[in-house]
Design a protein around this motif. Structure first.
Motif, short mmCIF file in Angstrom:
data_model
loop_
_atom_site.label_atom_id
_atom_site.label_comp_id
_atom_site.label_asym_id
_atom_site.label_seq_id
_atom_site.Cartn_x
_atom_site.Cartn_y
_atom_site.Cartn_z
N SER A 86 0.85 -1.19 0.00
CA SER A 86 0.00 0.00 0.00
C SER A 86 0.88 1.24 0.00
O SER A 86 1.85 1.31 0.77
N PHE A 139 -9.12 -6.24 1.24
CA PHE A 139 -8.39 -4.99 1.46
C PHE A 139 -9.32 -3.98 2.11
O PHE A 139 -10.44 -3.76 1.63
N ILE A 186 -13.27 -5.75 -0.96
CA ILE A 186 -12.87 -4.50 -0.33
C ILE A 186 -13.92 -4.23 0.75
O ILE A 186 -15.09 -4.58 0.58
#
Length: 128
Positions: free
Chosen positions: A44, A80, A124
């Motif tokens: 990230s 994520f 997500i």
């Protein structure tokens, strides 16, 4: 003890690298040639020294079988965290990303599921 690497099987490392960097927005941490494959990791940009995601080639028959089975069962390979699922859904949809599940509230979590084009579903999510 801490987690520093997590792997995800991909059907094509170059295609996966492009998707995970150009589309999802991760940055390359390692890209080391190893014969016909690479030691390829992304992180990230918000945490460049954090957990690395290994884009692992699915050349092992067991890996391929596992990847195919969980995809066919609509099980995300990984998840994520994002700050705003709806905003990320809109951004990624505009980039052509296919979602198998639109943003959905599930208790204290809002989640969506996308196809990474490399044989995986990715969740997500946003905590409320």
């Amino acid at each position: 003890m801490r987690i520093s690497l997590a792997s995800i099987f991909v059907d094509d490392q170059n295609k996966a690298h492009k998707f995970y960097t150009d589309v999802l927005g991760f940055v390359t941490k390692m890209d080391i040639p190893m014969g016909g494959v690479k030691w390829l990791t992304v992180v990230s940009p918000e945490d460049p020294d954090g957990v690395q995601l290994v884009l692992e080639p699915n050349t092992n028959p067991a890996a391929l079988a596992y990847q195919k089975a969980i995809f066919e069962q609509n099980i995300p390979a990984t998840a994520f965290e994002v700050s705003d699922v709806h905003k990320e859904y809109e951004r990624l949809t505009k980039l052509g990303v296919v979602f198998t599940k639109a943003p959905t509230e599930a208790g204290d979590v809002t989640l969506a599921v996308l196809d990474d084009t490399c044989g995986n579903l990715i969740q997500i999510y946003q905590m409320s």
